[in-house]
Design an enzyme around this catalytic site. Structure first.
Site, short mmCIF file in Angstrom:
data_model
loop_
_atom_site.label_atom_id
_atom_site.label_comp_id
_atom_site.label_asym_id
_atom_site.label_seq_id
_atom_site.Cartn_x
_atom_site.Cartn_y
_atom_site.Cartn_z
N SER A 143 0.84 -1.18 0.00
CA SER A 143 0.00 0.00 0.00
C SER A 143 0.88 1.24 0.00
O SER A 143 2.06 1.17 0.36
CB SER A 143 -0.89 0.01 1.26
OG SER A 143 -1.52 1.26 1.45
N TYR A 156 -3.18 -0.68 10.11
CA TYR A 156 -3.00 -0.97 8.68
C TYR A 156 -1.63 -0.50 8.22
O TYR A 156 -0.90 -1.23 7.53
CB TYR A 156 -4.11 -0.26 7.90
CG TYR A 156 -4.13 -0.57 6.42
CD1 TYR A 156 -4.76 -1.72 5.94
CD2 TYR A 156 -3.54 0.29 5.50
CE1 TYR A 156 -4.79 -2.01 4.59
CE2 TYR A 156 -3.57 0.01 4.14
CZ TYR A 156 -4.20 -1.13 3.69
OH TYR A 156 -4.22 -1.42 2.35
#
Length: 252
Positions: A143, A156
């Site tokens: 990501s 995350y």
């Protein structure tokens, strides 16, 4: 063209019953790979397999929980019983939006198990047969938050940053066995997970203004990076992250 030909290769893609994982599977299959879709929900997996087969692609399902070590060992063994795994895509992941001060240990553990530990468990289960056969490709879905932080994304961000370093650690140990381990870092993409953000006009406007390309990405636009990293075209690419983000990381 043969550099990108995946004919005869078999790929296991975790978290691939929908969204980015399904598009990665579709992209690999369109270039000749036999794809094995993975997820927890057997019915959803079978529906995804049916969709790919209707497109003339070779697909099968393997339902198991990538966060449980025993389930991973049994699930990967069953996949291997049907043939070798030439390509592994560690794509399974979740998001839980909460501030660090409100974060519980249960949520922290849940996110890290799904996003980071799962990649270690599946890679450890798949790598030995790749090493024994003299080569293989492992691709991890990272990501932008492998590099950048944002409010309410602490677990995350930590998990995806850890996954970036796991890619490098696997490269350090397995590259000598002709395994190439790399990552793909998506920017802001329209998926089931991001529907609330896409529909939030203020946030969506920020994404469009912050991204040089001026728009959200579409999951199918990640397939090219996956095909490259899964193919012979990347045989000397190792421990690297390809960010597919419309230019977001390149500018202030």
């Amino acid at each position: 063209m043969t550099l990108f030909d995946l004919t005869g290769r078999r790929a296991l893609i975790t978290g691939s019953s929908s969204g980015i994982g399904l598009e990665l599977a579709r992209g690999l299959a369109r270039h000749g790979a036999d794809v094995v879709l993975n997820g927890r929900n057997a019915d959803k997996l079978e529906a995804a397999v049916t969709t790919l087969r209707a497109e003339g692609l070779n697909a099968a399902a393997a339902a198991f929980d990538v966060t449980e070590a025993a389930a991973v060992q049994a699930g990967v063994a069953a996949v291997l019983d049907a043939g070798p795994i030439d390509i592994l895509v560690n794509n399974a992941g979740i998001q839980r939006r909460v501030s660090l001060l409100d974060l519980t240990l249960e949520v922290w553990d849940e996110v890290l198990k799904n996003n980071l530990t799962s990649a270690l468990l599946v890679s450890k289960a798949v790598a030995p047969q790749m090493i024994a056969r003299g080569g293989g490709k492992i691709i991890c879905t990272l990501s932008l938050m492998s590099e950048l932080g944002r409010r309410t994304t602490g677990p995350y961000t930590a998990s995806k940053g850890g996954l970036k370093m796991l890619v490098k650690a696997m490269c350090a140990e397995w590259a000598e066995h002709n395994l190439q381990i790399n990552g793909i870092g998506p920017g802001y993409f329209e998926t089931e997970m991001t529907v609330p953000l896409v529909q939030d006009e203020q946030f969506s406007g920020w994404v469009r203004s912050r991204t040089p390309a001026g728009r959200w990405g579409q999951p199918a636009e990640l397939a090219g990076a996956a095909v490259f990293l899964a193919s012979s075209a990347s045989d000397f690419v190792n421990g690297q992250i390809i960010y597919v983000d419309g230019g977001m990381l390149a500018v202030l």
